[in-house]
Design a protein around this motif. Structure first.
Motif, PDB file in Angstrom:
ATOM      1  N   LEU A 229      17.985  -9.998  -0.371  1.00 32.09           N
ATOM      2  CA  LEU A 229      16.939  -9.094  -0.837  1.00 32.09           C
ATOM      3  C   LEU A 229      16.791  -7.881   0.077  1.00 32.09           C
ATOM      4  N   GLU A 230      17.126  -8.041   1.358  1.00 33.29           N
ATOM      5  CA  GLU A 230      17.033  -6.912   2.289  1.00 33.29           C
ATOM      6  C   GLU A 230      18.028  -5.804   1.952  1.00 33.29           C
ATOM      7  N   LEU A 231      19.048  -6.108   1.153  1.00 34.56           N
ATOM      8  CA  LEU A 231      20.029  -5.095   0.768  1.00 34.56           C
ATOM      9  C   LEU A 231      19.448  -4.083  -0.223  1.00 34.56           C
ATOM     10  N   PHE A 232      18.374  -4.462  -0.911  1.00 32.51           N
ATOM     11  CA  PHE A 232      17.737  -3.526  -1.835  1.00 32.51           C
ATOM     12  C   PHE A 232      16.955  -2.492  -1.036  1.00 32.51           C
ATOM     13  N   ARG A 233      17.168  -1.204  -1.366  1.00 32.19           N
ATOM     14  CA  ARG A 233      16.515  -0.107  -0.637  1.00 32.19           C
ATOM     15  C   ARG A 233      15.595   0.702  -1.538  1.00 32.19           C
ATOM     16  N   GLY A 234      15.151   0.102  -2.619  1.00 34.97           N
ATOM     17  CA  GLY A 234      14.340   0.812  -3.598  1.00 34.97           C
ATOM     18  C   GLY A 234      14.908   0.576  -4.981  1.00 34.97           C
ATOM     19  N   GLU A 235      14.645   1.497  -5.897  1.00 35.72           N
ATOM     20  CA  GLU A 235      15.158   1.348  -7.261  1.00 35.72           C
ATOM     21  C   GLU A 235      16.668   1.519  -7.266  1.00 35.72           C
ATOM     22  N   PRO A 236      17.416   0.559  -7.809  1.00 31.82           N
ATOM     23  CA  PRO A 236      18.876   0.695  -7.845  1.00 31.82           C
ATOM     24  C   PRO A 236      19.302   1.948  -8.611  1.00 31.82           C
ATOM     25  N   LEU A 237      20.310   2.638  -8.080  1.00 29.24           N
ATOM     26  CA  LEU A 237      20.882   3.829  -8.718  1.00 29.24           C
ATOM     27  C   LEU A 237      19.809   4.863  -9.044  1.00 29.24           C
ATOM     28  N   ALA A 238      18.834   4.968  -8.171  1.00 27.22           N
ATOM     29  CA  ALA A 238      17.683   5.838  -8.438  1.00 27.22           C
ATOM     30  C   ALA A 238      18.122   7.262  -8.775  1.00 27.22           C
ATOM     31  N   GLY A 239      17.638   7.767  -9.906  1.00 24.94           N
ATOM     32  CA  GLY A 239      17.874   9.152 -10.284  1.00 24.94           C
ATOM     33  C   GLY A 239      19.182   9.432 -10.986  1.00 24.94           C
ATOM     34  N   LEU A 240      20.087   8.463 -11.069  1.00 25.64           N
ATOM     35  CA  LEU A 240      21.383   8.734 -11.692  1.00 25.64           C
ATOM     36  C   LEU A 240      21.255   8.766 -13.216  1.00 25.64           C
ATOM     37  N   PRO A 241      21.918   9.740 -13.860  1.00 27.05           N
ATOM     38  CA  PRO A 241      21.804   9.881 -15.311  1.00 27.05           C
ATOM     39  C   PRO A 241      22.823   9.015 -16.048  1.00 27.05           C
ATOM     40  N   GLY A 242      22.597   8.889 -17.359  1.00 26.61           N
ATOM     41  CA  GLY A 242      23.576   8.240 -18.220  1.00 26.61           C
ATOM     42  C   GLY A 242      23.204   6.825 -18.595  1.00 26.61           C
ATOM     43  N   PHE A 244      25.057   4.122 -18.717  1.00 28.68           N
ATOM     44  CA  PHE A 244      25.599   3.080 -17.838  1.00 28.68           C
ATOM     45  C   PHE A 244      24.662   2.844 -16.659  1.00 28.68           C
ATOM     46  N   ALA A 245      24.238   3.924 -15.999  1.00 26.50           N
ATOM     47  CA  ALA A 245      23.342   3.790 -14.852  1.00 26.50           C
ATOM     48  C   ALA A 245      22.015   3.181 -15.273  1.00 26.50           C
ATOM     49  N   GLU A 246      21.517   3.551 -16.459  1.00 26.18           N
ATOM     50  CA  GLU A 246      20.239   3.014 -16.914  1.00 26.18           C
ATOM     51  C   GLU A 246      20.328   1.509 -17.148  1.00 26.18           C
ATOM     52  N   LEU A 247      21.407   1.056 -17.794  1.00 28.54           N
ATOM     53  CA  LEU A 247      21.573  -0.377 -18.036  1.00 28.54           C
ATOM     54  C   LEU A 247      21.740  -1.146 -16.728  1.00 28.54           C
ATOM     55  N   GLU A 248      22.527  -0.597 -15.804  1.00 27.52           N
ATOM     56  CA  GLU A 248      22.724  -1.267 -14.521  1.00 27.52           C
ATOM     57  C   GLU A 248      21.447  -1.268 -13.691  1.00 27.52           C
ATOM     58  N   ARG A 249      20.673  -0.206 -13.801  1.00 29.03           N
ATOM     59  CA  ARG A 249      19.396  -0.145 -13.089  1.00 29.03           C
ATOM     60  C   ARG A 249      18.478  -1.272 -13.570  1.00 29.03           C
ATOM     61  N   LEU A 250      18.411  -1.459 -14.885  1.00 29.91           N
ATOM     62  CA  LEU A 250      17.598  -2.542 -15.444  1.00 29.91           C
ATOM     63  C   LEU A 250      18.129  -3.903 -15.015  1.00 29.91           C
ATOM     64  N   ARG A 251      19.450  -4.064 -15.085  1.00 30.35           N
ATOM     65  CA  ARG A 251      20.051  -5.353 -14.732  1.00 30.35           C
ATOM     66  C   ARG A 251      19.794  -5.708 -13.271  1.00 30.35           C
ATOM     67  N   LEU A 252      20.005  -4.751 -12.383  1.00 33.56           N
ATOM     68  CA  LEU A 252      19.846  -5.026 -10.961  1.00 33.56           C
ATOM     69  C   LEU A 252      18.375  -5.204 -10.581  1.00 33.56           C
TER      70      LEU A 252
END
Length: 355
Positions: A229-242, A244-252
């Motif tokens: 859990l310490e590897l998380f530094r905030g919202e995954p892929l924060a700010g990235l468009p598209g 793919f990034a949105e789905l991965e952001r939700l998944r992570l």
């Protein structure tokens, strides 16, 4: 009774793994408080383990245990107590060589090449790299990158090769013409073995935590899961468009929530109710419709002597479910509520959930 191991005297093979860990730490000269911190155990549990060790090995006192730890080879002579900062080989994740490039997606996208931070450029260029990083060990076609980064609004120009060219340039290995991004007739991929992505490291730690749980070592499982859990530094892929990034952001994000729940579940099984309450409360505030989290917090509150708070939490969660979703509480929440009303502590056992 002699303070040294003798022929016919019980050996460390009669001890459990956790008892061997405690004996190792005692042999290294650590205090009970230091052992408790290193092994993620309550201090009174360390004292209980030491009492059991002395009884099993027929040793008189702590000094005899220290001598025995050296005599049986558990502690190597010449290794001082402070050099043995980690008291016993535990669940250790070993990697065969340090990767040349590290990529972090568990927060805003970041990359380091040969230990130096890299400027990854435009956000869509970063999204291209993120797609490669999250599709390890396979080639990603140019069409996949177009669909994943631009979705229904593809660029007019052939911008993917331009972004790949720039990324290959900034991720070029020192004293080499090669980059960690490879190209073949089907598309692009990251060079196997040369890149470490933090998601892969996280999953290694999750696997290790599951192994510790199956071995009955919940304290170790909590420790390793906390590292993941310490590897998380905030919202995954924060700010990235598209898309793919949105789905991965939700998944992570969902993956992180599941891991937090898993760790807290283990903490509650260990009886660390007060320790888990603060984190559970924060999670319940962030996810007011998450019934498993509400049920865990109700159990933790009840077992900390706060029955009224547990029942008030049920009422709040019930209102959230009715107002936001138009549904009543589910079976788990209702059962937890009824058991607390009846004071049925035995029925408030915890059922592990898969990581």
């Amino acid at each position: 009774m002699s303070t040294t191991a003798t022929i016919g005297q019980p050996t460390v093979t009669t001890l459990t793994r956790q008892e061997r860990e405690v004996l190792f730490a005692v042999g290294c000269g650590l205090t009970d408080a230091e052992i408790a911190c290193a092994l993620a155990l309550p201090e009174d549990a360390v004292d209980g383990h030491l009492t059991g060790i002395l009884a099993k090995l027929e040793l008189r006192d702590r000094a005899a245990a220290i001598v025995h730890a050296f005599d049986c080879g558990l502690v190597v002579p010449g290794r001082g107590p402070r050099e043995a900062a980690r008291p016993v080989p535990r669940t250790v994740i070993r990697r065969a060589g340090e990767p040349r490039v590290r990529i972090s997606v568990l927060g805003p996208l970041q990359a380091w090449c040969e230990g130096q931070p890299v400027d990854l450029g435009h956000l869509r260029q970063q999204a291209v790299l993120a797609a490669l990083a999250l599709c390890p060990d396979r080639t990603v076609s140019q069409q996949e990158l177009l669909d994943g980064v631009w979705g229904m609004e593809p660029p007019i120009t052939k911008v993917v090769p331009v972004y790949i060219y720039r990324l290959r340039k900034v991720l070029r290995l020192e004293n080499s013409a090669d980059s960690v991004i490879q190209r073949d007739r089907c598309g692009y991929r990251l060079l196997p073995g040369a890149v470490e992505v933090d998601v892969a490291r996280m999953e290694e730690l999750v696997t290790a935590a599951g192994t510790a749980e199956r071995a009955g070592e919940l304290a170790e499982a909590v420790r390793v899961c906390a590292q993941a859990l310490e590897l998380f530094r905030g919202e995954p892929l924060a700010g990235l468009p598209g898309p793919f990034a949105e789905l991965e952001r939700l998944r992570l994000t969902e993956r992180r929530i599941a891991l937090v729940q898993r760790k807290l579940d283990w903490q509650l099984q260990l009886g660390r109710h007060s320790e888990a309450i603060a984190e559970l409360r924060a999670l319940a505030v962030a996810q007011p419709l998450n019934e498993p989290v509400a049920a865990m917090l109700m159990r933790a509150l009840y077992r900390s002597g706060r029955q009224a708070d547990a029942l008030a939490l049920f009422d709040r969660t019930r209102r959230h479910l009715a107002d936001d979703l138009g549904v009543p509480p589910g079976r788990l929440l209702r059962q937890t509520h009824q058991m607390i009303l009846r004071g049925c502590d035995a029925g408030l056992g915890l059922t592990p959930t898969a990581p």
